[in-house]
Design an enzyme around this catalytic site. Structure first.
Site, short mmCIF file in Angstrom:
data_model
loop_
_atom_site.label_atom_id
_atom_site.label_comp_id
_atom_site.label_asym_id
_atom_site.label_seq_id
_atom_site.Cartn_x
_atom_site.Cartn_y
_atom_site.Cartn_z
N HIS A 1 1.05 19.21 -9.86
CA HIS A 1 1.33 18.14 -10.81
C HIS A 1 2.04 16.95 -10.16
O HIS A 1 2.91 17.11 -9.30
CB HIS A 1 2.17 18.66 -11.98
CG HIS A 1 3.51 19.19 -11.58
ND1 HIS A 1 4.63 18.40 -11.46
CD2 HIS A 1 3.91 20.43 -11.25
CE1 HIS A 1 5.67 19.12 -11.10
NE2 HIS A 1 5.26 20.38 -10.96
N ASP A 2 1.63 15.76 -10.56
CA ASP A 2 2.27 14.50 -10.17
C ASP A 2 2.17 14.20 -8.68
O ASP A 2 2.92 13.37 -8.16
CB ASP A 2 3.74 14.48 -10.62
CG ASP A 2 3.87 14.72 -12.11
OD1 ASP A 2 3.47 13.83 -12.88
OD2 ASP A 2 4.34 15.80 -12.50
N GLY B 1 4.71 19.99 -6.40
CA GLY B 1 4.75 18.85 -7.31
C GLY B 1 5.38 17.61 -6.70
O GLY B 1 6.25 17.70 -5.83
#
Length: 275
Positions: A130-131, A148
């Site tokens: 994520h991200d 992340g």
């Protein structure tokens, strides 16, 4: 690339695959057997899902991408703080995503978006968390793991099994060796190996392949030696380089990277040395 109207064709979907209502399929999309495409997915022109591919979440995949069996693209973040927010994954054009690759959508408290650039290659079982923000023309070899909030610049190459700590930045044209543990930022054009990861010089071959001229390569070599002169602190070395008034081009890229705010320390040639 968007095809002219005369060349556009409907998607070809194998009868064993399930395309949920709301999914948008571009021209000439080919979806092989036993695939699942979620209701918020957008597949650009000429995307091909080989077989047994899952694309879900609010995910858009650019034109010309190919996704191989068992890849799972756009699932929710692997984070205990995720509460079901509507976040997204955006993948650019002409990427090749090989077997078993996983890519997750973002976290709402961190911008809510995971991004992947154009013309990148993700070998089997690599992971984009994520991200993360991955640039253009990047290669992640087999089993590379991005935690992340990792940032990966253009033309980075990562060897098999390399693992990157969350919030770490990897500058453009860097090379990460196989099985390296990347826990600190890696400068543009840097080459990092080992566990813990240590700078082992510059990615000269990568610079040459990218068409960077000899004068710029020599300048980067000189600055690299000056920055990591272990007789004085890195910040003092940077200040001295700036005072010389030669911070331009590729050298400026390195200095700007070091000067930028970061959650992580700076990788250096010496184990344990901090920026």
């Amino acid at each position: 690339m968007t095809l002219p109207a005369a060349a556009r064709a409907p998607a070809i979907v194998h009868p064993s695959s399930f395309i949920e209502d709301g999914a948008i399929l571009g021209s000439n999309v080919v979806i092989g057997p036993f695939c699942h495409v979620g209701p918020q997915v957008v597949l650009g022109d000429n995307v091909r899902l080989m077989s047994h591919v899952v694309v879900t979440g609010r995910t858009s995949i650019g034109a010309g991408c190919r996704i191989f069996p068992q890849a799972v693209i756009g699932c929710e973040p692997q984070n205990i703080h995720y509460k079901g927010e509507d976040t997204e994954l955006v993948i650019g054009e002409n990427c090749t995503i090989r077997e078993g690759v996983t890519m997750n959508t973002g976290m709402a408290n961190a911008g809510g978006k995971t991004t992947v650039g154009n013309n990148s290659l993700f070998l089997a079982y690599s992971h984009v968390a994520h991200d993360c923000h991955v640039g253009d023309n990047v290669i992640l070899s087999n089993n590379v793991m991005l935690a992340g909030h990792v940032s990966v610049g253009d033309r980075v190459i990562m060897g098999g099994g390399a693992a990157v700590h969350q919030f770490t930045r990897i500058g453009h044209h860097a090379f990460i060796g196989g099985l390296a543990a990347v826990s600190n930022d890696v400068i543009p054009y840097g080459m990092l190996n080992g566990n813990p990861g240590v700078l082992a010089g510059l990615n000269i071959i990568g610079m040459q392949r990218a068409g960077i001229d000899k004068q710029s390569i020599h300048a980067v070599r000189r600055v690299y030696k000056a920055i990591f002169d272990q007789t004085t602190p890195i910040r003092d070395n940077i200040a001295r380089i700036k005072a010389e008034g030669t911070v331009v081009g590729a050298v400026a890229d390195i200095i700007s990277f070091i000067d930028a705010d970061s959650e992580r320390a700076l990788s250096s040639p010496a184990r344990g040395k901090r920026g």
